[in-house]
Design a protein around this motif. Structure first.
Motif, PDB file in Angstrom:
ATOM      1  N   PRO A 122      15.485 -24.184 -66.158  1.00  0.00           N
ATOM      2  CA  PRO A 122      15.557 -23.733 -64.769  1.00  0.00           C
ATOM      3  C   PRO A 122      14.249 -23.139 -64.259  1.00  0.00           C
ATOM      4  O   PRO A 122      14.174 -22.690 -63.108  1.00  0.00           O
ATOM      5  CB  PRO A 122      16.661 -22.669 -64.813  1.00  0.00           C
ATOM      6  CG  PRO A 122      16.606 -22.125 -66.196  1.00  0.00           C
ATOM      7  CD  PRO A 122      16.215 -23.285 -67.084  1.00  0.00           C
ATOM      8  N   ASP A 123      13.213 -23.126 -65.078  1.00  0.00           N
ATOM      9  CA  ASP A 123      11.918 -22.562 -64.684  1.00  0.00           C
ATOM     10  C   ASP A 123      11.427 -23.207 -63.387  1.00  0.00           C
ATOM     11  O   ASP A 123      11.235 -24.435 -63.334  1.00  0.00           O
ATOM     12  CB  ASP A 123      10.910 -22.817 -65.811  1.00  0.00           C
ATOM     13  CG  ASP A 123       9.551 -22.195 -65.531  1.00  0.00           C
ATOM     14  OD1 ASP A 123       9.326 -21.715 -64.405  1.00  0.00           O
ATOM     15  OD2 ASP A 123       8.715 -22.202 -66.450  1.00  0.00           O
ATOM     16  N   PRO A 124      11.231 -22.419 -62.315  1.00  0.00           N
ATOM     17  CA  PRO A 124      10.795 -23.005 -61.039  1.00  0.00           C
ATOM     18  C   PRO A 124       9.431 -23.676 -61.111  1.00  0.00           C
ATOM     19  O   PRO A 124       9.072 -24.463 -60.226  1.00  0.00           O
ATOM     20  CB  PRO A 124      10.786 -21.812 -60.079  1.00  0.00           C
ATOM     21  CG  PRO A 124      10.718 -20.598 -60.947  1.00  0.00           C
ATOM     22  CD  PRO A 124      11.424 -20.961 -62.213  1.00  0.00           C
ATOM     23  N   GLY A 125       8.667 -23.402 -62.157  1.00  0.00           N
ATOM     24  CA  GLY A 125       7.369 -24.039 -62.294  1.00  0.00           C
ATOM     25  C   GLY A 125       7.428 -25.401 -62.957  1.00  0.00           C
ATOM     26  O   GLY A 125       6.416 -26.109 -63.019  1.00  0.00           O
ATOM     27  N   ARG A 158      13.072 -29.707 -64.248  1.00  0.00           N
ATOM     28  CA  ARG A 158      14.114 -28.842 -63.708  1.00  0.00           C
ATOM     29  C   ARG A 158      14.933 -29.590 -62.674  1.00  0.00           C
ATOM     30  O   ARG A 158      14.481 -30.593 -62.105  1.00  0.00           O
ATOM     31  CB  ARG A 158      13.499 -27.604 -63.046  1.00  0.00           C
ATOM     32  CG  ARG A 158      12.608 -27.922 -61.846  1.00  0.00           C
ATOM     33  CD  ARG A 158      12.011 -26.663 -61.230  1.00  0.00           C
ATOM     34  NE  ARG A 158      11.024 -27.002 -60.205  1.00  0.00           N
ATOM     35  CZ  ARG A 158      11.323 -27.246 -58.926  1.00  0.00           C
ATOM     36  NH1 ARG A 158      12.586 -27.192 -58.529  1.00  0.00           N
ATOM     37  NH2 ARG A 158      10.368 -27.539 -58.059  1.00  0.00           N
ATOM     38  N   ILE A 159      16.130 -29.098 -62.427  1.00  0.00           N
ATOM     39  CA  ILE A 159      16.982 -29.582 -61.353  1.00  0.00           C
ATOM     40  C   ILE A 159      16.786 -28.646 -60.175  1.00  0.00           C
ATOM     41  O   ILE A 159      17.051 -27.438 -60.292  1.00  0.00           O
ATOM     42  CB  ILE A 159      18.457 -29.590 -61.794  1.00  0.00           C
ATOM     43  CG1 ILE A 159      18.665 -30.554 -62.966  1.00  0.00           C
ATOM     44  CG2 ILE A 159      19.374 -29.963 -60.624  1.00  0.00           C
ATOM     45  CD1 ILE A 159      20.017 -30.419 -63.637  1.00  0.00           C
ATOM     46  N   PRO A 160      16.285 -29.122 -59.028  1.00  0.00           N
ATOM     47  CA  PRO A 160      16.082 -28.233 -57.883  1.00  0.00           C
ATOM     48  C   PRO A 160      17.396 -27.594 -57.441  1.00  0.00           C
ATOM     49  O   PRO A 160      18.415 -28.282 -57.278  1.00  0.00           O
ATOM     50  CB  PRO A 160      15.530 -29.177 -56.806  1.00  0.00           C
ATOM     51  CG  PRO A 160      14.922 -30.315 -57.566  1.00  0.00           C
ATOM     52  CD  PRO A 160      15.799 -30.488 -58.770  1.00  0.00           C
ATOM     53  N   LEU A 161      17.384 -26.271 -57.280  1.00  0.00           N
ATOM     54  CA  LEU A 161      18.584 -25.524 -56.915  1.00  0.00           C
ATOM     55  C   LEU A 161      18.403 -24.833 -55.568  1.00  0.00           C
ATOM     56  O   LEU A 161      17.282 -24.557 -55.139  1.00  0.00           O
ATOM     57  CB  LEU A 161      18.906 -24.490 -57.996  1.00  0.00           C
ATOM     58  CG  LEU A 161      19.173 -25.037 -59.403  1.00  0.00           C
ATOM     59  CD1 LEU A 161      19.365 -23.902 -60.390  1.00  0.00           C
ATOM     60  CD2 LEU A 161      20.391 -25.948 -59.397  1.00  0.00           C
TER      61      LEU A 161
END
Length: 272
Positions: free
Chosen positions: A202-205, A244-247
């Motif tokens: 889930p790391d936004p980077g 990551r999966i964009p949330l």
């Protein structure tokens, strides 16, 4: 099909069904090296049918004595069928198995990583996923969305554990799986088989998974960690590429089973 009535939970003919709620008895029965090793328990008509269809040998069946529904066709005439009243079933399983069915199967020999990955182009690799519900969701999603193989490090729970196979609706039996060595050596086994690695985080980077472009013949392994802690730093460092999966809505992460399903769908798009 004739049933044999069982009135005593201590009857040795149903020993392998005992202690379904008890961790220690389950370990004895379903873990390598246990004194009841070599078998696993499946629950429910559909799950049992799919286990037989996948080639697992059915040993015996325990049903509720009040069951009137015909047994699945997969339960052949040579398979012992034991029937127990509700009080006995409650003492054995801790639940009212009304019109239910549980079955014991022989556990096949373990398969090797190279064997499971031979011919595969999409794999799911798990680290420390020890919740059988999550493992069952992942196995069902992976099978339905085009994954060819499932690999588990030694800290993952048993994919043949009855709750995992029940949640997977028996689909885990159709998905080739194997245990890897402990990570990072287990990761190296996947790389040695020619797979690119993608660590889901889930790391936004991390790179959005929708932006991943795969070559037409590229073999890809999706690497996932346990609910909560995720992948260890050592594994992350070994995998390298993070996706990551964009949330939205301020949600910081998804359940690992839900995340696996989305990622398997993305990586399986365009496959025949």
């Amino acid at each position: 099909m004739a049933h044999t009535l069982v009135e005593d939970p201590a009857d040795p003919r149903i020993e392998e069904f005992l202690g379904l709620r008890d961790h220690e008895l389950r370990r004895r029965r379903e873990s390598p090296g246990g004194d009841l090793a070599g078998i696993f328990i499946a629950e429910g008509d559909l799950v049992v049918e799919r286990a037989v269809r996948a080639g697992y040998r059915l040993r015996s069946v325990l049903v509720d004595a009040t069951r009137t529904l015909a047994l699945p066709a997969a339960v052949g005439p040579d398979v012992p069928v034991y029937a127990a009243g509700q009080e006995v079933v409650l003492r054995i399983t801790g639940m009212a198995m009304h019109r239910g069915l549980i079955a014991s199967f022989e556990r096949p020999p373990d398969r090797g990583v190279a064997e499971v990955l031979a011919g595969a182009t999409r794999a799911v690799v798990l680290e420390n996923v020890n919740n059988p519900t999550n493992l069952g969701v992942i196995a069902r999603s992976a099978t339905g969305l085009g994954t060819d193989a499932l690999l588990l490090d030694p800290s993952c729970c048993d994919p043949l554990y009855r709750r995992a196979s029940r949640v997977a609706m028996g689909e885990v039996f159709a998905l080739p799986w194997a245990r890897t060595e402990r990570f990072p050596a287990g990761i190296d086994q996947v790389v040695d088989a020619g797979f690119s690695l993608l660590a889901l985080t889930p790391d936004p980077g991390a790179e959005p998974i929708d932006d991943v472009v795969l070559g037409p013949d590229e073999k890809v392994a999706l690497v996932l960690g346990a609910e909560g802690p995720g992948l260890t730093e050592e594994t992350m460092a070994r995998v390298g590429r993070r996706v990551r999966i964009p949330l939205h809505g301020g949600v910081d992460s998804l359940n690992v089973g839900a995340a696996a399903a989305i990622a398997c769908y993305v990586l399986g798009r365009g496959r025949p």
